[in-house]
Design an enzyme around this catalytic site. Structure first.
Site, short mmCIF file in Angstrom:
data_model
loop_
_atom_site.label_atom_id
_atom_site.label_comp_id
_atom_site.label_asym_id
_atom_site.label_seq_id
_atom_site.Cartn_x
_atom_site.Cartn_y
_atom_site.Cartn_z
N HIS A 9 0.90 -1.36 0.21
CA HIS A 9 0.10 0.14 0.02
C HIS A 9 0.97 1.50 -0.02
O HIS A 9 0.39 2.15 -0.64
CB HIS A 9 -0.94 -0.14 1.18
CG HIS A 9 -0.19 -0.20 2.64
ND1 HIS A 9 0.15 -1.59 3.02
CD2 HIS A 9 0.15 0.66 3.65
CE1 HIS A 9 0.78 -1.35 4.19
NE2 HIS A 9 0.74 -0.08 4.39
N CYS A 65 7.88 -0.30 -1.54
CA CYS A 65 7.27 -0.15 -0.18
C CYS A 65 7.32 1.11 0.21
O CYS A 65 8.08 1.99 -0.52
CB CYS A 65 7.82 -1.32 0.80
SG CYS A 65 9.23 -1.35 1.24
N GLY A 66 7.15 1.50 1.35
CA GLY A 66 7.21 2.77 1.85
C GLY A 66 8.52 3.10 1.92
O GLY A 66 9.02 4.21 1.46
N THR A 67 9.60 2.43 2.46
CA THR A 67 11.21 2.67 2.49
C THR A 67 11.97 1.87 1.12
O THR A 67 12.77 2.21 0.97
CB THR A 67 11.54 2.22 3.79
OG1 THR A 67 11.48 0.71 3.85
CG2 THR A 67 10.97 2.95 5.15
N GLY A 68 11.29 0.89 0.74
CA GLY A 68 11.82 -0.18 -0.18
C GLY A 68 12.92 -1.21 0.63
O GLY A 68 13.51 -2.20 -0.06
N GLY A 70 11.91 -3.41 3.34
CA GLY A 70 11.16 -4.74 3.60
C GLY A 70 11.06 -5.40 2.46
O GLY A 70 11.25 -6.57 2.40
N HIS A 98 27.55 -3.46 -12.01
CA HIS A 98 28.75 -4.28 -10.99
C HIS A 98 27.85 -5.59 -10.52
O HIS A 98 28.46 -6.38 -10.32
CB HIS A 98 29.12 -3.43 -10.06
CG HIS A 98 29.70 -2.52 -10.43
ND1 HIS A 98 30.69 -1.71 -9.61
CD2 HIS A 98 30.30 -2.00 -11.84
CE1 HIS A 98 31.68 -0.79 -10.21
NE2 HIS A 98 31.35 -0.96 -11.69
N ASN A 99 26.47 -5.23 -10.17
CA ASN A 99 25.83 -6.54 -9.37
C ASN A 99 24.88 -7.30 -10.29
O ASN A 99 24.19 -8.12 -10.10
CB ASN A 99 25.08 -5.90 -8.28
CG ASN A 99 25.79 -4.84 -7.45
OD1 ASN A 99 25.36 -3.74 -7.41
ND2 ASN A 99 26.99 -5.33 -6.87
N ARG A 132 35.37 -8.80 -14.20
CA ARG A 132 35.54 -9.23 -12.67
C ARG A 132 34.37 -9.25 -11.96
O ARG A 132 34.33 -10.01 -10.84
CB ARG A 132 36.61 -8.26 -12.06
CG ARG A 132 35.97 -6.66 -12.10
CD ARG A 132 36.99 -5.80 -11.75
NE ARG A 132 36.59 -4.39 -11.16
CZ ARG A 132 36.03 -3.63 -11.92
NH1 ARG A 132 36.03 -3.67 -13.67
NH2 ARG A 132 35.67 -2.50 -11.77
C1 RB5 Z 1 4.10 -0.35 5.60
O1 RB5 Z 1 3.75 0.66 6.42
C2 RB5 Z 1 5.67 -0.09 5.66
O2 RB5 Z 1 6.09 -0.75 6.77
C3 RB5 Z 1 6.24 -0.89 4.45
O3 RB5 Z 1 5.84 -0.17 3.31
C4 RB5 Z 1 7.84 -0.63 4.17
O4 RB5 Z 1 8.23 0.76 4.42
C5 RB5 Z 1 8.66 -1.97 4.95
O5 RB5 Z 1 9.67 -1.95 5.09
#
Ligand code: RB5
Length: 142
Positions: A9, A65-68, A70, A98-99, A132
């Site tokens: 979400h 996701c929110g932070t990328g 998780g 590289h990766n 390499r």
């Molecule tokens: C959801 O609230 C948040 O935890 C998810 O999007 C993400 O940031 C998790 O790493």
């Protein structure tokens, strides 16, 4: 080229923006959800996109996701997946060179839409350098 997209979400709106951006550029999209802003669990989308890369259903994946964080942690549990969380275009370029990253992870609450699209374009237009770097990837998979 087929690109698999997945988001929770927190990443849903950015996924829709990326989807329309890539469709306009002629990419084929495999949208693994989520399909609304209703709260969902990010590991499920990381799993679906990872599987689509490992079965060659899509060439690259984009997970949001929110932070990328998780969603990239989850994707990297799959052998053969190299998911790179990128916050700028230099990271996107270097992780392809590289990766040989096969999934780009983005944090929709961290990275603005315009920058996110630049990161996507850079990731999808940069080739793996091999040499390499191939040995190091072999060591990851070993
Ligand atoms: C959801 O609230 C948040 O935890 C998810 O999007 C993400 O940031 C998790 O790493």
């Amino acid at each position: 080229m087929k690109i698999a997209l997945g988001a929770d979400h927190g990443g849903f709106e950015l996924k829709e923006i990326i989807k329309s951006h890539l469709e306009k550029k002629g990419f084929e999209i495999l949208d693994k959800g989520t399909y609304s802003s209703e709260s969902v669990d990010y590991p499920n989308f990381a799993k679906e996109v990872s599987k689509s890369i490992l079965t060659n259903e899509a060439k690259y994946g984009i997970l949001i996701c929110g932070t990328g964080i998780g969603i990239s942690i989850t994707a990297n549990r799959f052998r053969g997946i190299r998911a790179a969380l990128c916050g700028n275009t230099t990271m996107a370029k270097l992780t392809r060179e590289h990766n040989d990253a096969n999934i780009l992870a983005l944090g929709a609450r961290i990275t603005g839409d315009v920058l996110a699209l630049d990161i996507v374009d850079t990731f999808l237009s940069t080739d793996f350098e091999g040499g390499r770097h191939q040995k190091r990837i072999d060591l990851i998979e070993d």
